[in-house]
Motif scaffolding. Structure first.
Motif, PDB file in Angstrom:
ATOM      1  N   ARG A 141     -41.270 -17.632 -22.607  1.00 23.84           N
ATOM      2  CA  ARG A 141     -41.535 -16.694 -21.569  1.00 23.84           C
ATOM      3  C   ARG A 141     -40.119 -15.885 -21.157  1.00 23.84           C
ATOM      4  N   ASP A 142     -39.315 -15.947 -21.796  1.00 22.39           N
ATOM      5  CA  ASP A 142     -37.828 -15.320 -21.470  1.00 22.39           C
ATOM      6  C   ASP A 142     -37.059 -15.228 -22.677  1.00 22.39           C
ATOM      7  N   VAL A 143     -36.054 -14.265 -22.796  1.00 21.99           N
ATOM      8  CA  VAL A 143     -35.286 -14.015 -23.712  1.00 21.99           C
ATOM      9  C   VAL A 143     -34.352 -15.092 -24.460  1.00 21.99           C
ATOM     10  N   ARG A 144     -34.012 -15.868 -23.706  1.00 22.73           N
ATOM     11  CA  ARG A 144     -33.184 -17.140 -24.176  1.00 22.73           C
ATOM     12  C   ARG A 144     -34.110 -17.983 -24.576  1.00 22.73           C
ATOM     13  N   GLY A 145     -35.425 -18.274 -24.318  1.00 15.23           N
ATOM     14  CA  GLY A 145     -36.242 -19.051 -24.786  1.00 15.23           C
ATOM     15  C   GLY A 145     -36.824 -18.576 -26.302  1.00 15.23           C
ATOM     16  N   TRP A 146     -36.955 -17.370 -26.209  1.00 13.18           N
ATOM     17  CA  TRP A 146     -37.567 -16.478 -27.720  1.00 13.18           C
ATOM     18  C   TRP A 146     -36.463 -16.811 -28.606  1.00 13.18           C
ATOM     19  N   LYS A 147     -34.997 -16.400 -28.147  1.00 13.73           N
ATOM     20  CA  LYS A 147     -34.025 -16.688 -29.166  1.00 13.73           C
ATOM     21  C   LYS A 147     -33.828 -18.000 -29.584  1.00 13.73           C
ATOM     22  N   THR A 148     -34.062 -19.075 -28.766  1.00 13.68           N
ATOM     23  CA  THR A 148     -33.775 -20.339 -29.169  1.00 13.68           C
ATOM     24  C   THR A 148     -35.090 -20.826 -30.288  1.00 13.68           C
ATOM     25  N   ARG A 149     -36.186 -20.530 -29.820  1.00 14.08           N
ATOM     26  CA  ARG A 149     -37.375 -20.828 -30.564  1.00 14.08           C
ATOM     27  C   ARG A 149     -37.271 -20.082 -32.065  1.00 14.08           C
ATOM     28  N   GLY A 150     -37.043 -18.813 -32.026  1.00 14.55           N
ATOM     29  CA  GLY A 150     -36.660 -18.101 -33.066  1.00 14.55           C
ATOM     30  C   GLY A 150     -35.793 -18.800 -34.191  1.00 14.55           C
TER      31      GLY A 150
END
Length: 149
Positions: free
Chosen positions: A10-19
């Motif tokens: 739900r945020d850019v940090r989580g997105w980059k980590t999951r990616g």
């Protein structure tokens, strides 16, 4: 490949980590987490640069074409108010609701045509009931007239 998941970042940090953890191996691939055409949330790597999503639309993964499409956001509030890239969908949680609720506001998981058919059937039952009641009363009135003669 589209792997179904329970939630998307739900945020850019989580997105980059999951990616990074999802490991899109080709440098030309872009990580996405979004609903598919059946409303299931899932993760995938798509080829080429991230596409653009228009204002008042949400991205949706098409499993038949293995591509990201856009669909209208049918919610009265919180729809995207500006164009954004498909891999920035985390900015618009309404687009990540899954189960097709991104298209109907989460108020119903039933498609509108099913609701319409149900309303039509109920209306017909009411009409038939009224006609049957009228016929019953007329028959009863005739029977009482014959008995009184």
């Amino acid at each position: 490949m589209f792997l179904v998941t329970k939630s998307c970042p739900r945020d850019v940090r989580g997105w980059k980590t999951r990616g990074k953890n999802f490991n899109c191996s080709n440098p030309n691939e872009v990580y996405h987490c979004l609903p598919d055409e059946n409303g299931r949330l899932g993760e995938t790597c798509t080829k080429g640069p991230a596409g653009w999503v228009e204002k008042d639309f949400c991205p949706e993964y098409n499993r038949d074409t293995n591509d990201v499409n856009t669909v209208p956001c049918h919610i009265s509030t919180d729809c995207p108010d500006e164009a954004f890239k498909t891999n920035e969908v985390y900015k618009y949680p309404v687009c990540l609701q899954g189960s097709s609720s991104a298209h109907d506001g989460g108020t119903s998981s039933l498609p509108w045509h099913i609701i319409g058919v149900a309303v039509g059937v109920i209306a017909l039952l009411v009409v038939f009931s009224v006609v049957a009641l009228i016929c019953y009363r007329k028959r009863r009135r005739r029977t009482s007239l014959i008995i009184n003669l």
